[in-house]
Scaffold this active site. Structure first.
Site, PDB file in Angstrom:
ATOM      1  N   SER A  92     -18.592 -64.725  58.622  1.00  0.00           N
ATOM      2  CA  SER A  92     -19.371 -65.707  59.378  1.00  0.00           C
ATOM      3  C   SER A  92     -20.144 -66.568  58.391  1.00  0.00           C
ATOM      4  O   SER A  92     -20.397 -66.137  57.254  1.00  0.00           O
ATOM      5  CB  SER A  92     -20.362 -64.954  60.273  1.00  0.00           C
ATOM      6  OG  SER A  92     -21.359 -65.809  60.763  1.00  0.00           O
ATOM      7  N   TYR A 121     -26.922 -58.068  60.729  1.00  0.00           N
ATOM      8  CA  TYR A 121     -25.602 -58.710  60.900  1.00  0.00           C
ATOM      9  C   TYR A 121     -25.269 -59.575  59.679  1.00  0.00           C
ATOM     10  O   TYR A 121     -24.176 -59.492  59.117  1.00  0.00           O
ATOM     11  CB  TYR A 121     -25.639 -59.559  62.174  1.00  0.00           C
ATOM     12  CG  TYR A 121     -24.391 -60.381  62.440  1.00  0.00           C
ATOM     13  CD1 TYR A 121     -23.271 -59.796  63.021  1.00  0.00           C
ATOM     14  CD2 TYR A 121     -24.351 -61.739  62.109  1.00  0.00           C
ATOM     15  CE1 TYR A 121     -22.132 -60.557  63.265  1.00  0.00           C
ATOM     16  CE2 TYR A 121     -23.209 -62.499  62.349  1.00  0.00           C
ATOM     17  CZ  TYR A 121     -22.110 -61.898  62.931  1.00  0.00           C
ATOM     18  OH  TYR A 121     -20.975 -62.643  63.170  1.00  0.00           O
ATOM     19  N   LYS A 124     -22.136 -59.265  56.931  1.00  0.00           N
ATOM     20  CA  LYS A 124     -21.151 -60.330  56.694  1.00  0.00           C
ATOM     21  C   LYS A 124     -21.157 -60.742  55.220  1.00  0.00           C
ATOM     22  O   LYS A 124     -20.107 -61.052  54.657  1.00  0.00           O
ATOM     23  CB  LYS A 124     -21.411 -61.524  57.615  1.00  0.00           C
ATOM     24  CG  LYS A 124     -21.156 -61.202  59.098  1.00  0.00           C
ATOM     25  CD  LYS A 124     -19.727 -60.762  59.371  1.00  0.00           C
ATOM     26  CE  LYS A 124     -19.412 -60.589  60.843  1.00  0.00           C
ATOM     27  NZ  LYS A 124     -18.046 -60.133  61.116  1.00  0.00           N
ATOM     28  N   THR A 136     -18.286 -67.482  72.544  1.00  0.00           N
ATOM     29  CA  THR A 136     -17.878 -66.153  73.015  1.00  0.00           C
ATOM     30  C   THR A 136     -19.130 -65.406  73.457  1.00  0.00           C
ATOM     31  O   THR A 136     -20.248 -65.905  73.305  1.00  0.00           O
ATOM     32  CB  THR A 136     -17.211 -65.335  71.886  1.00  0.00           C
ATOM     33  OG1 THR A 136     -18.224 -65.041  70.912  1.00  0.00           O
ATOM     34  CG2 THR A 136     -16.065 -66.061  71.234  1.00  0.00           C
TER      35      THR A 136
HETATM   36  N1  LIG Z   1     -18.871 -66.014  68.227  1.00  0.00           N
HETATM   37  C1  LIG Z   1     -19.478 -66.470  67.154  1.00  0.00           C
HETATM   38  O1  LIG Z   1     -20.336 -67.364  67.233  1.00  0.00           O
HETATM   39  C2  LIG Z   1     -19.108 -65.959  65.786  1.00  0.00           C
HETATM   40  C3  LIG Z   1     -19.592 -66.660  64.660  1.00  0.00           C
HETATM   41  C4  LIG Z   1     -19.267 -66.199  63.402  1.00  0.00           C
HETATM   42  C5  LIG Z   1     -18.473 -65.067  63.244  1.00  0.00           C
HETATM   43  N2  LIG Z   1     -18.020 -64.397  64.356  1.00  0.00           N
HETATM   44  C6  LIG Z   1     -17.217 -63.198  64.132  1.00  0.00           C
HETATM   45  O2  LIG Z   1     -15.994 -63.314  64.846  1.00  0.00           O
HETATM   46  C7  LIG Z   1     -15.539 -61.991  65.189  1.00  0.00           C
HETATM   47  C8  LIG Z   1     -15.184 -61.956  66.670  1.00  0.00           C
HETATM   48  O3  LIG Z   1     -16.371 -62.159  67.414  1.00  0.00           O
HETATM   49  P1  LIG Z   1     -16.392 -62.758  68.905  1.00  0.00           P
HETATM   50  O4  LIG Z   1     -17.223 -63.959  68.864  1.00  0.00           O
HETATM   51  O5  LIG Z   1     -15.022 -62.821  69.450  1.00  0.00           O
HETATM   52  O6  LIG Z   1     -17.257 -61.603  69.609  1.00  0.00           O
HETATM   53  P2  LIG Z   1     -17.132 -60.866  71.017  1.00  0.00           P
HETATM   54  O7  LIG Z   1     -16.611 -61.777  72.049  1.00  0.00           O
HETATM   55  O8  LIG Z   1     -18.443 -60.196  71.211  1.00  0.00           O
HETATM   56  O9  LIG Z   1     -15.992 -59.775  70.719  1.00  0.00           O
HETATM   57  C9  LIG Z   1     -16.236 -58.717  69.811  1.00  0.00           C
HETATM   58  C10 LIG Z   1     -15.012 -57.823  69.759  1.00  0.00           C
HETATM   59  O10 LIG Z   1     -15.320 -56.704  68.863  1.00  0.00           O
HETATM   60  C11 LIG Z   1     -15.047 -55.491  69.549  1.00  0.00           C
HETATM   61  N3  LIG Z   1     -15.969 -54.418  69.149  1.00  0.00           N
HETATM   62  C12 LIG Z   1     -17.330 -54.446  69.136  1.00  0.00           C
HETATM   63  N4  LIG Z   1     -17.803 -53.234  68.822  1.00  0.00           N
HETATM   64  C13 LIG Z   1     -16.726 -52.430  68.620  1.00  0.00           C
HETATM   65  C14 LIG Z   1     -16.571 -51.050  68.293  1.00  0.00           C
HETATM   66  N5  LIG Z   1     -17.635 -50.215  68.116  1.00  0.00           N
HETATM   67  N6  LIG Z   1     -15.316 -50.554  68.163  1.00  0.00           N
HETATM   68  C15 LIG Z   1     -14.241 -51.347  68.375  1.00  0.00           C
HETATM   69  N7  LIG Z   1     -14.318 -52.655  68.690  1.00  0.00           N
HETATM   70  C16 LIG Z   1     -15.549 -53.174  68.821  1.00  0.00           C
HETATM   71  C17 LIG Z   1     -15.248 -55.819  71.042  1.00  0.00           C
HETATM   72  O11 LIG Z   1     -14.475 -54.951  71.842  1.00  0.00           O
HETATM   73  P3  LIG Z   1     -15.062 -53.751  72.757  1.00  0.00           P
HETATM   74  O12 LIG Z   1     -16.419 -54.154  73.245  1.00  0.00           O
HETATM   75  O13 LIG Z   1     -14.016 -53.630  73.816  1.00  0.00           O
HETATM   76  O14 LIG Z   1     -15.091 -52.559  71.844  1.00  0.00           O
HETATM   77  C18 LIG Z   1     -14.676 -57.218  71.115  1.00  0.00           C
HETATM   78  O15 LIG Z   1     -13.279 -57.173  71.273  1.00  0.00           O
HETATM   79  C19 LIG Z   1     -16.659 -61.033  64.797  1.00  0.00           C
HETATM   80  O16 LIG Z   1     -16.374 -60.427  63.556  1.00  0.00           O
HETATM   81  C20 LIG Z   1     -17.856 -61.939  64.665  1.00  0.00           C
HETATM   82  O17 LIG Z   1     -18.831 -61.417  63.788  1.00  0.00           O
HETATM   83  C21 LIG Z   1     -18.309 -64.828  65.611  1.00  0.00           C
END
Ligand SMILES: NC(=O)c1ccc[n+]([C@@H]2O[C@H](COP(=O)([O-])OP(=O)(O)OC[C@H]3O[C@@H](n4cnc5c(N)ncnc54)[C@H](OP(=O)(O)O)[C@@H]3O)[C@@H](O)[C@H]2O)c1
Length: 267
Positions: free
Chosen positions: A139, A152, A156, A187
């Protein structure tokens, strides 16, 4: 990396960017192993794609017992893995001192330890085959710490450093790495960021400066699939945040220049 028939593991596949990525990769002909805790969401996605092309491996990545042998279980039933995408992520928004010990451990376990652990499990097989690719999803927070999400941000930053080291160690092995550094995407994770005013204020300021246009998760997923195909070292989105990540990367690039020509591959 040719994605047609490639066997790709995607963690965090139940929703958000991971789910979008699974759909994009399926459209490109990949075979998929889906990891997350939510069994029902994974099963629904397998039904959508078809069980000849996708399989669910529900797992809590914060649980050291559950994650033990996960890659072996996937390869035993679905065959050798070509690509591992460490996408699962967990944030906790609020004052650092308001976190419980369990919440702090879970953020570190999911974001950093599970990422490194799944690499540890998958790389021996990829190294033997002389072929493979690892994508670690980080991130902009890895280079830009913000109030309310400091654990967090630290994980990262760890993923950035870990992936740079991995790249050095895997040079000349036929295994590539992609580090994904993205800004805010629409998301469920983003919803939490606005729950805590000091963090929300920082996000609003970035938005006012035009530095954080909210990304469409499908657009991010498509760019990730393209980055795997091209075996790109970095994927940075949105473009206007890329200089921040590039500046933070500079000491690591200097490190890779210093070690140029040294044999760093695993023995
Ligand atoms: N959205 C943003 O603004 C943003 C910005 C920068 C980086 N990112 C990165 O992008 C990636 C995807 O994030 P997203 O935005 O798609 O988030 P999200 O919608 O909250 O999805 C997170 C995913 O991680 C899984 N997860 C969380 N805890 C877990 C655990 N203990 N074991 C297994 N799976 C787990 C969740 O599945 P379950 O709950 O079903 O386990 C879900 O599928 C992450 O690495 C995040 O840090 C996101």
């Amino acid at each position: 990396m040719d994605l047609a028939n490639a066997h790709v593991v995607v963690t965090g596949a139940s929703r958000g960017i991971g789910r979008e990525l699974v759909e994009v990769l399926a459209d490109r002909g990949a075979r998929l192993a889906l990891v997350a805790r939510s069994r029902d969401a994974l099963d629904a996605l397998v039904r959508e794609i078809g069980d000849e092309r996708a399989a669910a491996f529900p797992c809590d990545l914060a649980d050291s017992v559950a994650i033990d042998g996960l890659i072996d279980r996937i390869e035993a039933t679905r065959g050798p893995i070509d690509v591992l995408v460490n996408n699962a992520g967990l944030d906790h928004t609020g004052a650092f001192t308001a976190m419980t010990a369990a919440q702090l451990r879970a953020v570190i376990e999911v974001n950093l330890i599970a990422t490194a652990e799944l690499c540890r499990q998958v790389l021996p097989g990829m190294t033997r085959r002389g072929h493979g690719h690892v994508v670690n999803v980080s991130s902009i927070a890895g280079s830009l710490p913000s109030a309310g999400v400091i654990a967090y941000c630290a994980t990262k930053a760890g993923v950035n450093q870990f992936t740079a080291g991995l790249r050095a160690e895997l040079k000349h092995t036929g295994i590539g790495t992609t580090l994904v550094e993205i800004g805010p995407a629409a998301t469920q994770m983003m919803d939490h960021l606005r729950d805590y005013e000091p963090t929300a204020k920082g996000v609003r300021r970035l938005e006012r400066l035009g530095l954080a246009p909210e990304l469409d998760p499908r657009v991010v997923a498509t760019a990730m699939a393209d980055a795997i195909t091209a075996r790109r070292r970095h994927l940075r989105m949105p473009k206007r945040q890329a200089p921040i990540s590039a500046i933070a990367e500079l000491p690591r690039r200097i490190g890779s220049l210093v070690t140029l020509g040294l044999k760093t591959a695993p023995r």
